[in-house]
Design a protein around this motif. Structure first.
Motif, PDB file in Angstrom:
ATOM      1  N   ILE A 169       0.843  -1.199   0.000  1.00  0.00           N
ATOM      2  CA  ILE A 169       0.000   0.000   0.000  1.00  0.00           C
ATOM      3  C   ILE A 169       0.882   1.253   0.000  1.00  0.00           C
ATOM      4  N   GLY A 170       1.894   1.262   0.848  1.00  0.00           N
ATOM      5  CA  GLY A 170       2.801   2.400   0.899  1.00  0.00           C
ATOM      6  C   GLY A 170       3.549   2.618  -0.404  1.00  0.00           C
ATOM      7  N   GLY A 171       3.987   1.528  -1.027  1.00  0.00           N
ATOM      8  CA  GLY A 171       4.716   1.630  -2.289  1.00  0.00           C
ATOM      9  C   GLY A 171       3.869   2.181  -3.418  1.00  0.00           C
ATOM     10  N   LEU A 172       2.644   1.703  -3.531  1.00  0.00           N
ATOM     11  CA  LEU A 172       1.766   2.197  -4.591  1.00  0.00           C
ATOM     12  C   LEU A 172       1.326   3.630  -4.321  1.00  0.00           C
ATOM     13  N   THR A 173       1.142   3.962  -3.059  1.00  0.00           N
ATOM     14  CA  THR A 173       0.805   5.340  -2.709  1.00  0.00           C
ATOM     15  C   THR A 173       1.961   6.276  -3.060  1.00  0.00           C
ATOM     16  N   HIS A 174       3.184   5.827  -2.795  1.00  0.00           N
ATOM     17  CA  HIS A 174       4.371   6.618  -3.145  1.00  0.00           C
ATOM     18  C   HIS A 174       4.461   6.853  -4.652  1.00  0.00           C
ATOM     19  N   GLN A 175       3.995   5.900  -5.436  1.00  0.00           N
ATOM     20  CA  GLN A 175       4.029   6.025  -6.893  1.00  0.00           C
ATOM     21  C   GLN A 175       2.922   6.928  -7.418  1.00  0.00           C
ATOM     22  N   GLY A 176       2.049   7.398  -6.523  1.00  0.00           N
ATOM     23  CA  GLY A 176       1.007   8.337  -6.943  1.00  0.00           C
ATOM     24  C   GLY A 176      -0.361   7.721  -7.097  1.00  0.00           C
ATOM     25  N   PHE A 177      -0.550   6.495  -6.623  1.00  0.00           N
ATOM     26  CA  PHE A 177      -1.835   5.832  -6.755  1.00  0.00           C
ATOM     27  C   PHE A 177      -2.641   5.926  -5.466  1.00  0.00           C
TER      28      PHE A 177
ATOM     29  N   PHE B 118       3.901  -5.262 -17.583  1.00  0.00           N
ATOM     30  CA  PHE B 118       4.750  -4.118 -17.303  1.00  0.00           C
ATOM     31  C   PHE B 118       4.367  -2.919 -18.158  1.00  0.00           C
ATOM     32  N   LYS B 119       4.051  -3.137 -19.438  1.00  0.00           N
ATOM     33  CA  LYS B 119       3.629  -2.037 -20.307  1.00  0.00           C
ATOM     34  C   LYS B 119       2.352  -1.388 -19.781  1.00  0.00           C
ATOM     35  N   ARG B 120       1.435  -2.196 -19.306  1.00  0.00           N
ATOM     36  CA  ARG B 120       0.183  -1.669 -18.757  1.00  0.00           C
ATOM     37  C   ARG B 120       0.457  -0.827 -17.510  1.00  0.00           C
ATOM     38  N   VAL B 121       1.327  -1.316 -16.644  1.00  0.00           N
ATOM     39  CA  VAL B 121       1.658  -0.576 -15.421  1.00  0.00           C
ATOM     40  C   VAL B 121       2.413   0.708 -15.761  1.00  0.00           C
ATOM     41  N   LEU B 122       3.275   0.678 -16.778  1.00  0.00           N
ATOM     42  CA  LEU B 122       3.956   1.902 -17.194  1.00  0.00           C
ATOM     43  C   LEU B 122       2.965   2.958 -17.649  1.00  0.00           C
ATOM     44  N   ALA B 123       1.926   2.542 -18.361  1.00  0.00           N
ATOM     45  CA  ALA B 123       0.900   3.493 -18.791  1.00  0.00           C
ATOM     46  C   ALA B 123       0.154   4.066 -17.582  1.00  0.00           C
ATOM     47  N   LEU B 124      -0.138   3.222 -16.606  1.00  0.00           N
ATOM     48  CA  LEU B 124      -0.797   3.702 -15.389  1.00  0.00           C
ATOM     49  C   LEU B 124       0.090   4.698 -14.645  1.00  0.00           C
ATOM     50  N   ARG B 125       1.361   4.372 -14.536  1.00  0.00           N
ATOM     51  CA  ARG B 125       2.292   5.272 -13.858  1.00  0.00           C
ATOM     52  C   ARG B 125       2.421   6.597 -14.589  1.00  0.00           C
ATOM     53  N   SER B 126       2.392   6.531 -15.909  1.00  0.00           N
ATOM     54  CA  SER B 126       2.490   7.752 -16.705  1.00  0.00           C
ATOM     55  C   SER B 126       1.313   8.677 -16.408  1.00  0.00           C
ATOM     56  N   ARG B 127       0.112   8.099 -16.355  1.00  0.00           N
ATOM     57  CA  ARG B 127      -1.066   8.907 -16.024  1.00  0.00           C
ATOM     58  C   ARG B 127      -0.982   9.451 -14.604  1.00  0.00           C
ATOM     59  N   ALA B 128      -0.512   8.628 -13.676  1.00  0.00           N
ATOM     60  CA  ALA B 128      -0.382   9.080 -12.285  1.00  0.00           C
ATOM     61  C   ALA B 128       0.693  10.149 -12.176  1.00  0.00           C
ATOM     62  N   ARG B 129       1.757  10.024 -12.956  1.00  0.00           N
ATOM     63  CA  ARG B 129       2.851  11.002 -12.928  1.00  0.00           C
ATOM     64  C   ARG B 129       2.369  12.372 -13.397  1.00  0.00           C
ATOM     65  N   GLU B 130       1.433  12.382 -14.349  1.00  0.00           N
ATOM     66  CA  GLU B 130       0.887  13.652 -14.810  1.00  0.00           C
ATOM     67  C   GLU B 130       0.183  14.390 -13.670  1.00  0.00           C
ATOM     68  N   LEU B 131      -0.404  13.633 -12.773  1.00  0.00           N
ATOM     69  CA  LEU B 131      -1.113  14.230 -11.642  1.00  0.00           C
ATOM     70  C   LEU B 131      -0.184  14.550 -10.482  1.00  0.00           C
ATOM     71  N   ARG B 132       0.808  13.680 -10.248  1.00  0.00           N
ATOM     72  CA  ARG B 132       1.746  13.861  -9.129  1.00  0.00           C
ATOM     73  C   ARG B 132       3.098  13.306  -9.539  1.00  0.00           C
ATOM     74  N   PRO B 133       4.038  14.157  -9.921  1.00  0.00           N
ATOM     75  CA  PRO B 133       5.336  13.675 -10.391  1.00  0.00           C
ATOM     76  C   PRO B 133       6.132  12.957  -9.294  1.00  0.00           C
ATOM     77  N   VAL B 134       6.661  11.781  -9.637  1.00  0.00           N
ATOM     78  CA  VAL B 134       7.583  11.036  -8.776  1.00  0.00           C
ATOM     79  C   VAL B 134       8.634  10.404  -9.666  1.00  0.00           C
ATOM     80  N   ASP B 135       9.780  10.049  -9.101  1.00  0.00           N
ATOM     81  CA  ASP B 135      10.854   9.417  -9.857  1.00  0.00           C
ATOM     82  C   ASP B 135      10.655   7.905  -9.848  1.00  0.00           C
ATOM     83  N   LEU B 136      10.355   7.321 -11.014  1.00  0.00           N
ATOM     84  CA  LEU B 136      10.086   5.891 -11.102  1.00  0.00           C
ATOM     85  C   LEU B 136      11.173   5.124 -11.836  1.00  0.00           C
TER      86      LEU B 136
END
Length: 115
Positions: free
Chosen positions: A32-40, A85-103
């Motif tokens: 939970i903490g890891g995914l929250t840190h990634q912006g989810f 992994f490609k699907r998760v990268l797309a999710l991270r990309s959308r989350a990064r647009e809302l809250r930038p983090v270093d992935l």
């Protein structure tokens, strides 16, 4: 207003599986903490949602339960790993647009875990 990206269903299962593949055995609270840190955002009942998602992934053979509350990823076929992994990268990309983090460190660790 919370600017996180809400995960559920297939998206949550894939994000959890990739996180486990990258970081090894984790407790539900660490996931939970890891995914929250990634912006989810996992919602109000995050531990229940995570355990339900992991139970589905156990049935598919992508995750194993190490002990109560602790899970780990198994070895996946390369094509399955690539698709997830490609699907998760797309999710991270959308989350990064809302809250930038270093992935970048997470991405490198994932591919190294596949060998």
């Amino acid at each position: 207003m919370d600017d996180s990206r809400r995960l559920h269903g297939l998206e949550l299962r894939y994000a959890l599986s990739v996180y486990l593949a990258q970081h090894g055995p984790c407790l539900i609270t660490e996931l939970i903490g890891g995914l929250t840190h990634q912006g989810f955002d996992l919602g109000a009942h995050a531990p229940k949602a995570v355990s339900d998602a992991l139970r589905w992934e156990i049935g598919r053979g992508r995750v194993v339960r190490v002990r109560r509350g602790t899970y780990d990823a198994t070895v996946w076929p390369r094509s399955t790993a690539h698709r997830i992994f490609k699907r998760v990268l797309a999710l991270r990309s959308r989350a990064r647009e809302l809250r930038p983090v270093d992935l970048d460190a997470y991405d490198d660790a994932f591919w190294e875990s596949l060998g």
